[in-house]
Structure formats: structure tokens, C-alpha cells
Design an enzyme around this catalytic site. Structure first.
Site, PDB file in Angstrom:
ATOM      1  N   MET A   1       2.238  -4.931 -13.557  1.00  0.00           N
ATOM      2  CA  MET A   1       1.601  -6.243 -13.389  1.00  0.00           C
ATOM      3  C   MET A   1       2.697  -7.278 -13.124  1.00  0.00           C
ATOM      4  O   MET A   1       3.643  -7.395 -13.905  1.00  0.00           O
ATOM      5  CB  MET A   1       0.841  -6.650 -14.671  1.00  0.00           C
ATOM      6  CG  MET A   1      -0.398  -5.838 -14.989  1.00  0.00           C
ATOM      7  SD  MET A   1      -1.695  -5.892 -13.738  1.00  0.00           S
ATOM      8  CE  MET A   1      -1.994  -7.636 -13.531  1.00  0.00           C
TER       9      MET A   1
ATOM     10  N   HIS B   1      -9.133  -0.816 -12.058  1.00  0.00           N
ATOM     11  CA  HIS B   1      -8.155  -1.336 -13.012  1.00  0.00           C
ATOM     12  C   HIS B   1      -8.913  -1.885 -14.219  1.00  0.00           C
ATOM     13  O   HIS B   1      -9.546  -2.950 -14.128  1.00  0.00           O
ATOM     14  CB  HIS B   1      -7.332  -2.436 -12.289  1.00  0.00           C
ATOM     15  CG  HIS B   1      -6.321  -3.119 -13.138  1.00  0.00           C
ATOM     16  ND1 HIS B   1      -5.687  -4.289 -12.744  1.00  0.00           N
ATOM     17  CD2 HIS B   1      -5.812  -2.815 -14.359  1.00  0.00           C
ATOM     18  CE1 HIS B   1      -4.840  -4.668 -13.689  1.00  0.00           C
ATOM     19  NE2 HIS B   1      -4.910  -3.797 -14.675  1.00  0.00           N
TER      20      HIS B   1
ATOM     21  N   ASP C   1       0.732  -5.638  -8.819  1.00  0.00           N
ATOM     22  CA  ASP C   1      -0.525  -6.391  -8.832  1.00  0.00           C
ATOM     23  C   ASP C   1      -0.283  -7.803  -9.357  1.00  0.00           C
ATOM     24  O   ASP C   1       0.119  -7.972 -10.509  1.00  0.00           O
ATOM     25  CB  ASP C   1      -1.501  -5.632  -9.746  1.00  0.00           C
ATOM     26  CG  ASP C   1      -2.908  -6.202  -9.776  1.00  0.00           C
ATOM     27  OD1 ASP C   1      -3.173  -7.196  -9.084  1.00  0.00           O
ATOM     28  OD2 ASP C   1      -3.740  -5.632 -10.503  1.00  0.00           O
TER      29      ASP C   1
ATOM     30  N   HIS D   1      -9.425  -2.052  -4.655  1.00  0.00           N
ATOM     31  CA  HIS D   1      -8.988  -2.355  -6.027  1.00  0.00           C
ATOM     32  C   HIS D   1     -10.070  -3.156  -6.748  1.00  0.00           C
ATOM     33  O   HIS D   1     -10.452  -4.240  -6.305  1.00  0.00           O
ATOM     34  CB  HIS D   1      -7.672  -3.133  -5.978  1.00  0.00           C
ATOM     35  CG  HIS D   1      -7.039  -3.351  -7.321  1.00  0.00           C
ATOM     36  ND1 HIS D   1      -6.262  -2.392  -7.952  1.00  0.00           N
ATOM     37  CD2 HIS D   1      -7.068  -4.410  -8.163  1.00  0.00           C
ATOM     38  CE1 HIS D   1      -5.831  -2.855  -9.109  1.00  0.00           C
ATOM     39  NE2 HIS D   1      -6.309  -4.092  -9.269  1.00  0.00           N
TER      40      HIS D   1
ATOM     41  N   SER E   1      -7.825  -6.581  -3.643  1.00  0.00           N
ATOM     42  CA  SER E   1      -8.545  -6.769  -4.907  1.00  0.00           C
ATOM     43  C   SER E   1      -9.809  -7.564  -4.635  1.00  0.00           C
ATOM     44  O   SER E   1      -9.747  -8.730  -4.216  1.00  0.00           O
ATOM     45  CB  SER E   1      -7.676  -7.531  -5.910  1.00  0.00           C
ATOM     46  OG  SER E   1      -8.509  -8.052  -6.937  1.00  0.00           O
TER      47      SER E   1
ATOM     48  N   MET F   1      -9.249  -3.679 -17.514  1.00  0.00           N
ATOM     49  CA  MET F   1      -8.633  -4.637 -18.439  1.00  0.00           C
ATOM     50  C   MET F   1      -9.649  -4.903 -19.543  1.00  0.00           C
ATOM     51  O   MET F   1     -10.184  -6.015 -19.681  1.00  0.00           O
ATOM     52  CB  MET F   1      -8.250  -5.919 -17.683  1.00  0.00           C
ATOM     53  CG  MET F   1      -7.059  -5.722 -16.757  1.00  0.00           C
ATOM     54  SD  MET F   1      -6.930  -6.999 -15.485  1.00  0.00           S
ATOM     55  CE  MET F   1      -8.050  -6.317 -14.263  1.00  0.00           C
TER      56      MET F   1
ATOM     57  N   ASP G   1     -11.119  -4.963 -10.241  1.00  0.00           N
ATOM     58  CA  ASP G   1     -10.609  -5.502 -11.501  1.00  0.00           C
ATOM     59  C   ASP G   1     -11.744  -5.653 -12.500  1.00  0.00           C
ATOM     60  O   ASP G   1     -12.645  -6.473 -12.302  1.00  0.00           O
ATOM     61  CB  ASP G   1      -9.945  -6.861 -11.244  1.00  0.00           C
ATOM     62  CG  ASP G   1      -8.593  -6.699 -10.569  1.00  0.00           C
ATOM     63  OD1 ASP G   1      -7.762  -5.935 -11.087  1.00  0.00           O
ATOM     64  OD2 ASP G   1      -8.384  -7.321  -9.506  1.00  0.00           O
TER      65      ASP G   1
ATOM     66  N   MET H   1     -12.858  -6.738 -16.187  1.00  0.00           N
ATOM     67  CA  MET H   1     -12.377  -7.586 -17.287  1.00  0.00           C
ATOM     68  C   MET H   1     -13.513  -7.840 -18.271  1.00  0.00           C
ATOM     69  O   MET H   1     -14.660  -8.005 -17.860  1.00  0.00           O
ATOM     70  CB  MET H   1     -11.895  -8.928 -16.724  1.00  0.00           C
ATOM     71  CG  MET H   1     -10.851  -8.787 -15.635  1.00  0.00           C
ATOM     72  SD  MET H   1     -10.243 -10.403 -15.116  1.00  0.00           S
ATOM     73  CE  MET H   1      -9.157  -9.927 -13.772  1.00  0.00           C
TER      74      MET H   1
HETATM   75  C1  DX5 Z   1      -5.217  -9.872 -12.177  1.00  0.00           C
HETATM   76  C2  DX5 Z   1      -5.755  -8.758 -11.314  1.00  0.00           C
HETATM   77  C3  DX5 Z   1      -5.296  -8.776  -9.909  1.00  0.00           C
HETATM   78  C4  DX5 Z   1      -5.624 -10.007  -9.126  1.00  0.00           C
HETATM   79  C5  DX5 Z   1      -4.580 -10.207  -8.070  1.00  0.00           C
HETATM   80  O1  DX5 Z   1      -5.585  -9.629 -13.490  1.00  0.00           O
HETATM   81  O2  DX5 Z   1      -5.400  -7.507 -11.881  1.00  0.00           O
HETATM   82  O3  DX5 Z   1      -5.760  -7.617  -9.214  1.00  0.00           O
HETATM   83  O4  DX5 Z   1      -6.861  -9.945  -8.509  1.00  0.00           O
HETATM   84  O5  DX5 Z   1      -4.871 -11.379  -7.405  1.00  0.00           O
HETATM   85  P1  DX5 Z   1      -3.824 -12.162  -6.497  1.00  0.00           P
HETATM   86  O6  DX5 Z   1      -3.437 -11.252  -5.391  1.00  0.00           O
HETATM   87  O7  DX5 Z   1      -4.604 -13.332  -6.040  1.00  0.00           O
HETATM   88  O8  DX5 Z   1      -2.676 -12.527  -7.398  1.00  0.00           O
HETATM   89 ZN    ZN Z   2      -5.795  -5.515 -10.790  1.00  0.00          ZN
END
Ligand code: DX5
Ligand code: ZN
Length: 223
Positions: A140, A69, A176, A36, A11, A71, A38, A40
Site C-alpha cells: 500500500m 482487496h 496501490d 481491482h 480500481s 480491507m 476494494d 471496505m
Molecule cells: C485505497 C484503495 C485503492 C484506491 C486507489 O484504500 O485500496 O485501491 O482505490 O485509488 P487512487 O489510485 O485514486 O489512489
Molecule cells: Zn486496493
């Protein structure tokens, strides 16, 4: 007998944002299977990251699939932009729009793989009515929003239930949040075959070693 392959998806949330292109190149060279990303919005989750223009800018730095991903909510309006920017897998949460079945099929109609993400509080039964429209299910294992959180152990049971629901279908089961060598072993024992990891991979400069440690820890059972 089919053998599931373990995939590692670093990620980039935990990467150095000032050098994201180099970071994507480095994890690709280090053995990442997916990149990956993320996304947000500060509304669906309490953090803001990046948008489609970043995906477009980062795309030339790797030949691996971009696992995006989302969010964000409402999510539908942005899906086409992410598809055009070079996302290969687009994963959405059922709470992020009014018609999850329509959203998943729309992603596929754009020639992309469709992912369904389950928050820790979302029951796995949501899968039942849309399973024929998904290529990936993301469980998750922390509440979404931030890297570096602690793995929630009660998600192991959910991973098992999702694996049972998938049966012999060729759907990836991704996890994740809080994945390290110890939790990688547990989640793969329960049936996960794609491990997202931010902290465990970007914690030091040896991305190659960190990726192989996760790969060694993960156990993929034949079914
Ligand atoms: C959280 C993300 C994850 C996050 C995981 O909302 O979707 O992808 O980056 O990070 P670690 O591996 O540090 O928990
Ligand atoms: Zn993620």
C-alpha cells in the site's frame, strides 16, 4: 532470464457506482489486466464500499481476473463468499485476522490466488514466514480507505525490499494508492509489476489512453 510483465489493475472505487457493470466492461475493453475491487467495512478502514453480491453481479461484465482487496476485519468468515462470487485473487491484510498463514492457505484451498497486503506502517518482514503461501504481495502506497490520496514516497524503499525477498519466485508485486505516470515510473524501477490505479484511470472518459499512459510510464526490468 525471465521478463516480468507489467499489469494494470484499475480500481473500480473511482468508477461511477451507479453504472458499475458498464464501467467494468469499459475498463476491460480499454486494456485492463485485472479488475481491482476494494472491499471496505467501515471498521478496518474508515469507509464502506461493497460486498460479495456486487462481485457476483459484476463478474459477467469482464473476462479478466477479479483482484479483490479485502480491507475488512475479521476477514476469515467472508473469504469463501468472495471466492464463490467469482474473485480470482483474494488479498488480505495480516492485521485482519489472528492467523495469517491459515488465512492465506485457506484462500489457496478454494482454488484462488492468495495476496498479502502491507499497510504503510506494516514492516515487510511479515512476509518472511508466509512467502511460500502467497501469489501476490500488495504494498500500500497510501493508507487504505480512500481513493485520490497522495503517494507516500518512503514506500519506494519497502517496494525494493519486497522485490528482494521475492527473488526468483513467481509472485506478483502490486502497488496501490496515488499511482499516476510519475509514480508508476518510480515504483516499477523499484520492482513493482502490478499497478493499481483509480483516479489516474477514471479521471476522464478516455480509459484506454489513461491505461496506456501508465503502461508506457512503467518500466519493467529483466532479471
Ligand atoms: C485505497 C484503495 C485503492 C484506491 C486507489 O484504500 O485500496 O485501491 O482505490 O485509488 P487512487 O489510485 O485514486 O489512489
Ligand atoms: Zn486496493
Amino acid at each position: 532470464m525471465t521478463k516480468k510483465t507489467l499489469k494494470i489493475a484499475p480500481s473500480i472505487l473511482s468508477a461511477d457506482f451507479a453504472r458499475l457493470g458498464d464501467e467494468v466492461q469499459a475498463i476491460t475493453k480499454a486494456g485492463a489486466d485485472f479488475i481491482h475491487v476494494d472491499v471496505m467495512d467501515g471498521h478496518f478502514v474508515p469507509n464502506i464500499t461493497l460486498g460479495p453480491s456486487f462481485v457476483k453481479a459484476l463478474r459477467p461484465f469482464s473476462d479478466k481476473p477479479f483482484d479483490v482487496h479485502l480491507m475488512i476485519s475479521p476477514v476469515d468468515f467472508y473469504i469463501e463468499d468472495f471466492a464463490k462470487s467469482g474473485a480470482d485473487i483474494i488479498t488480505v491484510h495480516p492485521e485482519a485476522g489472528p492467523h495469517i498463514h491459515r488465512t492465506l492457505n485457506f484462500i489457496r484451498s478454494l482454488g484462488k490466488k492468495a495476496g498479502l497486503a502491507l499497510n504503510p506502517g506494516t514492516p515487510p518482514d511479515v512476509i518472511d514466514c508466509v512467502i511460500e503461501s502467497v501469489d501476490l504481495i500488495l504494498v500500500m502506497t497510501v493508507n487504505p480507505g480512500f481513493g485520490g490520496q497522495k503517494f507516500i514516497p518512503s514506500m519506494l524503499e519497502k517496494i525494493k525490499r519486497v522485490r528482494d525477498k521475492i527473488g526468483s519466485r513467481s509472485i506478483d508485486l502490486e502497488v496501490d494508492g496515488g499511482i499516476d505516470s510519475e509514480t508508476a515510473k518510480k515504483v516499477t524501477e523499484c520492482g513493482a509489476n502490478v499497478l493499481v490505479a483509480g483516479t489516474a484511470i477514471f479521471k476522464n472518459a478516455d480509459y484506454g489512453k489513461n491505461i496506456s499512459l501508465l503502461r508506457q510510464a512503467g518500466i519493467i526490468h529483466e532479471n
